[in-house]
Design a protein around this motif. Structure first.
Motif, PDB file in Angstrom:
ATOM      1  N   ALA A  83       0.827  -1.214   0.000  1.00  0.00           N
ATOM      2  CA  ALA A  83       0.000   0.000   0.000  1.00  0.00           C
ATOM      3  C   ALA A  83       0.864   1.268   0.000  1.00  0.00           C
ATOM      4  O   ALA A  83       2.056   1.226   0.310  1.00  0.00           O
ATOM      5  N   ASP A  84       0.224   2.383  -0.342  1.00  0.00           N
ATOM      6  CA  ASP A  84       0.884   3.698  -0.280  1.00  0.00           C
ATOM      7  C   ASP A  84       0.379   4.435   0.957  1.00  0.00           C
ATOM      8  O   ASP A  84      -0.834   4.523   1.177  1.00  0.00           O
ATOM      9  N   TYR A  85       1.279   4.972   1.734  1.00  0.00           N
ATOM     10  CA  TYR A  85       0.905   5.718   2.946  1.00  0.00           C
ATOM     11  C   TYR A  85       2.070   6.613   3.350  1.00  0.00           C
ATOM     12  O   TYR A  85       3.189   6.457   2.833  1.00  0.00           O
ATOM     13  N   GLY A  86       1.747   7.542   4.266  1.00  0.00           N
ATOM     14  CA  GLY A  86       2.796   8.404   4.805  1.00  0.00           C
ATOM     15  C   GLY A  86       3.244   7.886   6.156  1.00  0.00           C
ATOM     16  O   GLY A  86       4.243   7.175   6.266  1.00  0.00           O
ATOM     17  N   TYR A  87       2.459   8.232   7.195  1.00  0.00           N
ATOM     18  CA  TYR A  87       2.698   7.691   8.541  1.00  0.00           C
ATOM     19  C   TYR A  87       1.361   7.176   9.064  1.00  0.00           C
ATOM     20  O   TYR A  87       0.366   7.905   9.039  1.00  0.00           O
TER      21      TYR A  87
END
Ligand SMILES: NC(=O)C1=CN([C@@H]2O[C@H](COP(=O)(O)OP(=O)(O)OC[C@H]3O[C@@H](n4cnc5c(N)ncnc54)[C@H](O)[C@@H]3O)[C@@H](O)[C@H]2O)C=CC1
Ligand SMILES: O=C1O[C@H](COP(=O)(O)O)[C@@H](O)[C@H](O)[C@H]1O
Length: 259
Positions: free
Chosen positions: A214-218
């Motif tokens: 998946a794509d995520y930041g924090y």
């Protein structure tokens, strides 16, 4: 992810649950301070991708992360009753070493094994045992601040904060998974708390797979199966990671001997 993935603490319970289902899905590098017996190393993993090293060893960790795209960081002292000197070294210093090396090597994302014990003190006397039962609607969802139940939980909360720092200041993608209670085959018997936060082996592997894809930041998410009893929300893991668990501790509620 096409780049190699480093799995620290590969010889332990969580590491083996991940490898059991995902052995052939990634170009794994395995790190553990204990030499891994042959049966714990998937056939697809070459000997030179297995690192016997301590996660507090800067040079060894830098060598292991060179060229990897993602890290699943599990290595540490998992004991809720672990003493301060052990969690300080293995969990806090070790996690700092991993994040710092990840940034230096240009790693894209790190999934960090946090714990239910980072928030264990929300289980107050007035909330329990109802909290562990299906009718209770109280939920922790990952937006609440840590409230550790022991020094081990303090070390896991510290790992989450280190992740926040390395995301905000170095743009590393970080997901902290507050793992519940991983047991193989069935949930813990006669232990309501453990049933409410059970994580099956296959849901565990699937969850960490999603952490790599998946794509995520924090993010801070809860790592439990889709249990009927629950006080952790898995909505964030579903929404951000695409987590879609299969298991539910209610399907195993009774020990066969008590039925
Ligand atoms: N098993 C569970 O239900 C839960 C586990 N966790 C976390 O998940 C992680 C893995 O837990 P388990 O697999 O259950 O533990 P485990 O004890 O079965 O495995 C941990 C592995 O890490 C290695 N290790 C420990 N310290 C190390 C160090 N300084 N350097 C290199 N390797 C080291 C050990 O040799 C072992 O193979 C831990 O961080 C634990 O806190 C969190 C919540 C629940
Ligand atoms: O973080 C952890 O949590 C699980 C569940 O906690 P427990 O207090 O209900 O046993 C624990 O089994 C595991 O060893 C630990 O790393």
């Amino acid at each position: 992810m096409d780049d190699p993935v480093l799995l620290t603490g590969a010889g332990g319970r969580v590491g083996q649950a991940i490898l059991r289902d995902l052995a052939d899905d990634y170009d794994w590098r395995l790190l553990d301070r204990e030499p891994l017996p042959r049966e714990k190393i998937p056939e697809s993993v070459d000997d030179d991708a297995v690192y016997v090293a301590d996660v507090t060893d800067d040079d060894a960790v830098l060598e292991a992360v060179d060229g990897v795209g993602g890290i699943i960081h599990l290595a540490g002292d998992p004991r809720p009753e672990a003493p301060w000197d052990s969690v300080l070294r293995n969990n806090i210093d070790g996690t700092h070493t991993i994040f710092a090396a990840a940034v230096e090597a240009g790693v894209e994302k790190v999934a960090f094994a946090s714990s239910n014990h980072a928030v264990g003190a929300y289980e107050t006397d007035d909330r329990t045992p109802d909290l562990y039962r299906p009718h209770d609607e109280y939920r922790l969802d990952g937006t609440e601040p840590p409230r550790p139940s022991n020094l081990y939980g303090v070390s896991k909360a510290s790992g989450e904060i280190l992740g926040r720092y390395y995301h905000d200041n170095h743009d590393l993608s970080v997901v902290c998974v507050r793992i519940g209670n991983l047991t193989r085959g069935h949930p813990p018997w006669n232990y309501e708390r453990g049933q409410a936060m059970w994580l099956s082996y296959r849901d565990c592997a699937h969850l960490f797979d999603r952490c790599l894809q998946a794509d995520y930041g924090y993010e801070v998410v809860y790592g439990i199966s889709d249990n009927e009893r629950k006080y952790y929300s898995i909505d964030r893991a579903r929404d951000v990671l695409g987590y879609d668990p299969i298991d539910n501790s209610a399907e195993f509620e009774q020990h066969p001997k008590n039925q």
